[in-house]
Design a protein around this motif. Structure first.
Motif, mmCIF file in Angstrom:
data_model
loop_
_atom_site.group_PDB
_atom_site.id
_atom_site.type_symbol
_atom_site.label_atom_id
_atom_site.label_comp_id
_atom_site.label_asym_id
_atom_site.label_seq_id
_atom_site.Cartn_x
_atom_site.Cartn_y
_atom_site.Cartn_z
ATOM 1 N N GLN A 114 11.925 16.681 -46.061
ATOM 2 C CA GLN A 114 10.455 16.571 -47.168
ATOM 3 C C GLN A 114 10.096 17.761 -46.669
ATOM 4 N N VAL A 115 9.725 18.279 -45.831
ATOM 5 C CA VAL A 115 8.802 19.254 -45.077
ATOM 6 C C VAL A 115 9.484 20.659 -45.546
ATOM 7 N N SER A 116 10.727 20.756 -45.652
ATOM 8 C CA SER A 116 11.355 22.027 -46.066
ATOM 9 C C SER A 116 11.211 22.135 -47.484
ATOM 10 N N GLN A 117 10.953 21.039 -48.399
ATOM 11 C CA GLN A 117 10.830 20.978 -49.775
ATOM 12 C C GLN A 117 9.329 20.928 -50.180
ATOM 13 N N ILE B 232 17.870 10.434 -35.117
ATOM 14 C CA ILE B 232 18.046 11.664 -35.695
ATOM 15 C C ILE B 232 18.014 11.832 -37.366
ATOM 16 N N GLN B 233 18.516 10.563 -37.883
ATOM 17 C CA GLN B 233 18.526 10.426 -39.334
ATOM 18 C C GLN B 233 17.095 10.614 -39.806
ATOM 19 N N ARG B 234 16.176 9.860 -39.138
ATOM 20 C CA ARG B 234 14.710 9.680 -39.736
ATOM 21 C C ARG B 234 14.061 11.103 -39.558
ATOM 22 N N ILE B 235 14.257 11.919 -38.463
ATOM 23 C CA ILE B 235 13.733 13.199 -38.122
ATOM 24 C C ILE B 235 14.389 13.894 -39.279
ATOM 25 N N GLY B 236 15.502 13.968 -39.515
ATOM 26 C CA GLY B 236 16.347 14.909 -40.663
ATOM 27 C C GLY B 236 15.839 14.663 -41.756
ATOM 28 N N MET C 251 5.219 22.789 -34.996
ATOM 29 C CA MET C 251 5.716 23.753 -35.835
ATOM 30 C C MET C 251 5.284 23.606 -37.228
ATOM 31 N N ARG C 252 5.285 22.449 -37.905
ATOM 32 C CA ARG C 252 4.656 22.037 -39.235
ATOM 33 C C ARG C 252 3.477 22.183 -39.099
ATOM 34 N N LEU C 253 2.550 21.979 -38.268
ATOM 35 C CA LEU C 253 1.169 22.185 -38.136
ATOM 36 C C LEU C 253 0.767 23.651 -38.116
ATOM 37 N N SER C 254 1.604 24.269 -37.209
ATOM 38 C CA SER C 254 1.462 25.869 -37.208
ATOM 39 C C SER C 254 1.591 26.550 -38.650
#
Length: 290
Positions: free
Chosen positions: A38-41, A29-33, A66-69
């Motif tokens: 990073q994506v949100s930035q 969970i921490q790694r995904i978070g 969702m990131r790829l979309s």
């Protein structure tokens, strides 16, 4: 005492396994978070990598989808901005040219000593350039009516392909013949089947093609219309020749882009190509059996 020891060992083993599992879950969970932050930035190239096949792994895969979309959407918007920029640049040039000509000739026409014959010639030039401006404005309006929506509004009808094409193409071909063009209409095989189209949109597509032929086609070369059926698809191919002295053909390509958008909305296709002076446009529609 033996039973108590076994219970204690089992409890310790259960707690150890549970703690190890919770630790692994917490790390995942921490790694995904971290990756999501990073994506949100703005670091959209950071992939959300699943580390397991459980619910946490599925969540990671969903977030990465969702990131790829988002990336696809941003790329589409960037392409749209570039296309609009190119359109505006081309339009600014094409609108300036007739406007400059009209202003120049109007300035000459203000001379009271201008001979009547010259005055009439200059008025005809002004009328021609004004018509060109009107055509450009109509094409631009049509472009934004189509591209301003995700999908053009349409009323689809299933009609006999042969009857509909005879009606639409017959009218246009007769106009070309009356204007002195050498028109050759070739039907490779008898059409048998129906097509599902918006009749108004299909007429608009062919109106654009024949209008381009009137504006750009050479009078001393034939205009050929070929109807064929290939792999269950109706193909109407129009070919004409462009004067070599003409540097550009429909520089803004508004009408051609509108044709492509309308045909794709009806489940068909639209292609154009140019080989030297030879210009070819192809309208494609699925042909359904009756």
């Amino acid at each position: 005492a033996v039973n108590l020891s076994a219970v204690v060992v089992a409890a310790v083993a259960f707690l150890t396994i549970s703690l190890l599992y919770m630790h692994r879950m917490t790390v995942s969970i921490q790694r995904i978070g971290c990756q999501v932050r990073q994506v949100s930035q703005g670091q959209l190239e950071t992939a959300i990598v699943p580390s397991s096949r459980d619910e946490i792994g599925q969540l990671a895969r969903d977030v990465d989808t969702m990131r790829l979309s988002i990336i696809d959407q941003l790329q589409s918007e960037e392409m749209a901005w570039q296309a609009n920029g190119q359109l505006i640049t081309a339009l600014s040039h094409d609108l300036r040219t007739p406007l400059t000509a009209i202003l120049g000739y109007l300035d000459i026409l203000s001379d009271e000593n201008l001979p009547p014959q010259q005055r009439q010639e200059y008025l005809q030039v002004c009328t021609k350039q004004a018509q060109r401006l009107k055509d450009l404005s109509n094409e631009l309006l049509g472009f934004f009516m189509v591209y301003g929506r995700r999908k053009p509004e349409q009323t689809m009808e299933t009609l006999d392909a042969n009857v509909l094409l005879d009606q639409i193409l017959g009218e246009q071909l007769e106009v070309l013949r009356c204007q002195g063009y050498d028109v050759r209409h070739v039907v490779a095989q008898q059409l048998e089947g129906t097509i599902t189209v918006d009749v108004g949109h299909l007429r608009r597509v062919f109106d654009n093609l024949f209008s381009n032929a009137v504006k750009y086609a050479r009078m001393d070369m034939p205009v050929t219309l070929l109807e064929t059926v290939e792999e269950g698809k109706l193909c109407v191919c129009m070919t004409n020749y462009i004067p070599s002295s003409s540097p550009r053909v429909e520089s803004t390509k508004i009408g051609l882009q509108t044709c492509r958008k309308l045909m794709e909305a009806m489940g068909g296709g639209f292609t154009v190509s140019r080989d030297g002076d030879r210009f070819t446009a192809q309208v494609i529609l699925p042909l359904e059996d009756t």
